[in-house]
Scaffold this motif. Structure first.
Motif, PDB file in Angstrom:
ATOM      1  N   TYR A 178      15.327  -9.266   0.098  1.00  0.00           N
ATOM      2  CA  TYR A 178      16.627  -9.777   0.532  1.00  0.00           C
ATOM      3  C   TYR A 178      16.834 -11.149  -0.100  1.00  0.00           C
ATOM      4  CZ  TYR A 178      20.663  -9.838   3.683  1.00  0.00           C
ATOM      5  OH  TYR A 178      21.942  -9.815   4.187  1.00  0.00           O
ATOM      6  N   HIS A 179      18.078 -11.409  -0.495  1.00  0.00           N
ATOM      7  CA  HIS A 179      18.405 -12.690  -1.130  1.00  0.00           C
ATOM      8  C   HIS A 179      18.651 -13.755  -0.060  1.00  0.00           C
ATOM      9  CE1 HIS A 179      19.868 -15.510  -4.058  1.00  0.00           C
ATOM     10  NE2 HIS A 179      19.885 -14.603  -5.029  1.00  0.00           N
ATOM     11  N   THR A 180      18.183 -14.973  -0.330  1.00  0.00           N
ATOM     12  CA  THR A 180      18.357 -16.072   0.629  1.00  0.00           C
ATOM     13  C   THR A 180      19.715 -16.760   0.510  1.00  0.00           C
ATOM     14  OG1 THR A 180      17.395 -17.703  -0.885  1.00  0.00           O
ATOM     15  CG2 THR A 180      15.872 -16.547   0.599  1.00  0.00           C
ATOM     16  N   ASN A 181      20.584 -16.292  -0.373  1.00  0.00           N
ATOM     17  CA  ASN A 181      21.819 -17.042  -0.661  1.00  0.00           C
ATOM     18  C   ASN A 181      22.816 -17.072   0.484  1.00  0.00           C
ATOM     19  OD1 ASN A 181      22.540 -14.362  -0.890  1.00  0.00           O
ATOM     20  ND2 ASN A 181      23.600 -14.567  -2.847  1.00  0.00           N
ATOM     21  N   CYS A 182      22.601 -16.265   1.521  1.00  0.00           N
ATOM     22  CA  CYS A 182      23.562 -16.167   2.622  1.00  0.00           C
ATOM     23  C   CYS A 182      23.356 -17.257   3.680  1.00  0.00           C
ATOM     24  CB  CYS A 182      23.421 -14.785   3.257  1.00  0.00           C
ATOM     25  SG  CYS A 182      24.805 -14.261   4.261  1.00  0.00           S
ATOM     26  N   TRP A 183      22.281 -18.019   3.592  1.00  0.00           N
ATOM     27  CA  TRP A 183      21.932 -18.974   4.654  1.00  0.00           C
ATOM     28  C   TRP A 183      22.527 -20.369   4.428  1.00  0.00           C
ATOM     29  CZ3 TRP A 183      19.556 -14.462   4.370  1.00  0.00           C
ATOM     30  CH2 TRP A 183      19.128 -13.878   5.564  1.00  0.00           C
TER      31      TRP A 183
ATOM     32  N   VAL B 253      18.622  -6.465  -1.328  1.00  0.00           N
ATOM     33  CA  VAL B 253      19.924  -6.496  -0.659  1.00  0.00           C
ATOM     34  C   VAL B 253      20.460  -7.910  -0.785  1.00  0.00           C
ATOM     35  CG1 VAL B 253      21.161  -6.122   1.502  1.00  0.00           C
ATOM     36  CG2 VAL B 253      19.172  -4.683   0.922  1.00  0.00           C
ATOM     37  N   GLU B 254      21.754  -8.010  -1.117  1.00  0.00           N
ATOM     38  CA  GLU B 254      22.354  -9.324  -1.329  1.00  0.00           C
ATOM     39  C   GLU B 254      23.669  -9.400  -0.562  1.00  0.00           C
ATOM     40  OE1 GLU B 254      24.003 -12.197  -4.908  1.00  0.00           O
ATOM     41  OE2 GLU B 254      23.364 -10.157  -5.375  1.00  0.00           O
ATOM     42  N   LEU B 255      23.957 -10.555  -0.021  1.00  0.00           N
ATOM     43  CA  LEU B 255      25.205 -10.778   0.713  1.00  0.00           C
ATOM     44  C   LEU B 255      25.566 -12.242   0.555  1.00  0.00           C
ATOM     45  CD1 LEU B 255      27.374  -9.641   2.584  1.00  0.00           C
ATOM     46  CD2 LEU B 255      25.850 -10.056   4.513  1.00  0.00           C
ATOM     47  N   ASP B 256      26.574 -12.525  -0.268  1.00  0.00           N
ATOM     48  CA  ASP B 256      26.834 -13.911  -0.659  1.00  0.00           C
ATOM     49  C   ASP B 256      27.156 -14.825   0.516  1.00  0.00           C
ATOM     50  OD1 ASP B 256      26.624 -12.629  -3.061  1.00  0.00           O
ATOM     51  OD2 ASP B 256      28.364 -13.570  -3.967  1.00  0.00           O
TER      52      ASP B 256
ATOM     53  N   LEU C  97      21.603  -4.158  -4.091  1.00  0.00           N
ATOM     54  CA  LEU C  97      22.517  -3.383  -3.248  1.00  0.00           C
ATOM     55  C   LEU C  97      23.375  -4.338  -2.439  1.00  0.00           C
ATOM     56  CD1 LEU C  97      20.631  -0.395  -1.547  1.00  0.00           C
ATOM     57  CD2 LEU C  97      22.202  -0.312  -3.488  1.00  0.00           C
ATOM     58  N   LYS C  98      24.692  -4.096  -2.448  1.00  0.00           N
ATOM     59  CA  LYS C  98      25.600  -4.961  -1.702  1.00  0.00           C
ATOM     60  C   LYS C  98      26.845  -4.165  -1.357  1.00  0.00           C
ATOM     61  CE  LYS C  98      27.131  -8.585  -3.951  1.00  0.00           C
ATOM     62  NZ  LYS C  98      26.868  -9.873  -4.609  1.00  0.00           N
TER      63      LYS C  98
END
Length: 278
Positions: free
Chosen positions: A7-12, A249-252, A211-212
């Protein structure tokens, strides 16, 4: 399919570039302005095995990689990948951009990562000029060489607002470079492509997948369990192809990042993935 989940940390936190980059191109790292240790804790709690980070968030730990690796270990995670980018078509700043790529790749290797994801290829105000795709391809090959020197697999990530949006754009980029392909399902779909078809077309380059979810109106990226993009054909294609690499999994952006990560993990489990045995 024997896939592993990150999982990408960019959502925090808010997304941006390092502010020093306004006057110093070499320092224009991507950045999430948030608490990475909190991100690690909530990503681990949601059931993921590894994280992807922006290059700037990792470079923040320069000189403290032992502490950084300890934080990951405390949460049972590994650093899988970092994400970098650049304009790549302007000769006057190219060496500055590669200074940053070199620093990011070295930091990633020191931190134990195995993948290096690269976005970019500036879209000029007046449109793409003759030779721009060749310039981008040469730069991506050079970035791949830097990554490989540090023991990392390099992947190009087509992205909205760059020279690689549509399926035709992506074909043109790959005609000029040998770099791998990190498909992002939401970006591919939002630009008018079929993610499963594009992955199938370029599958010989695919060893890492983003995946997004995505919704058309209002435009937004979403967790995997909602939106207008049916991701099951992509999973079916990966299964049919025997894909055994990592899926991130990525979620901007999301109001509750932990809830977004958990919702996507629940969807993955409902669709035959998830947990430590995948």
């Amino acid at each position: 399919m024997s896939a592993k989940l990150a999982y990408h940390t960019n959502c925090w936190g808010p997304l941006g570039g390092h502010p020093v980059g306004v006057t110093s191109v070499k320092d224009l790292f991507y950045q999430t302005f948030g608490d990475m240790n909190l991100a690690f804790a909530e990503i681990a709690a949601a059931g993921y095995q590894a994280v992807e980070m922006f290059d700037g968030n990792l470079v923040d730990y320069a000189g403290e990689m032992g502490r950084f690796r300890g934080l990951l270990s405390d949460h049972g995670l590994q650093l899988l990948a970092i994400y970098s980018g650049g304009n790549f078509i302007y000769p006057d700043i190219l060496e500055e951009e590669f200074w940053r790529i070199e620093k990011a790749a070295g930091s990633a290797a020191e931190a134990g990562a195995t993948h290096f994801v690269i976005g970019g290829g500036a879209k000029r105000a007046g449109g793409v000029r003759p030779g721009d795709y060749a310039r981008l391809g040469d730069a991506l090959d050079r970035a791949a060489e830097i990554a490989e020197k540090h023991g990392l697999s390099a992947h190009y990530h087509p992205h909205l607002t760059t020279m690689a949006e549509t399926p035709e754009d992506i074909r043109e980029v790959f005609a000029h470079t040998r770099i791998g392909f990190c498909p992002d399902t939401a970006h591919l779909a939002a630009a008018g492509g079929d993610p499963a078809a594009l992955i199938a077309e370029h599958f010989d380059r695919v060893t890492y997948v983003h995946l997004k979810g995505w919704q058309r109106k209002p435009f937004a990226f979403t967790p995997l369990d909602r939106g207008d993009l049916d991701l099951r054909p992509t999973l079916d294609l990966l299964r049919d192809k025997g894909f055994d690499g990592w899926i991130a999994v990525e979620l901007d952006a999301w109001a509750d990042p932990a809830a977004g990560a958990s919702a996507s993990m629940a969807w993955l489990k409902d669709n035959g993935l998830g947990g430590s045995a995948v």
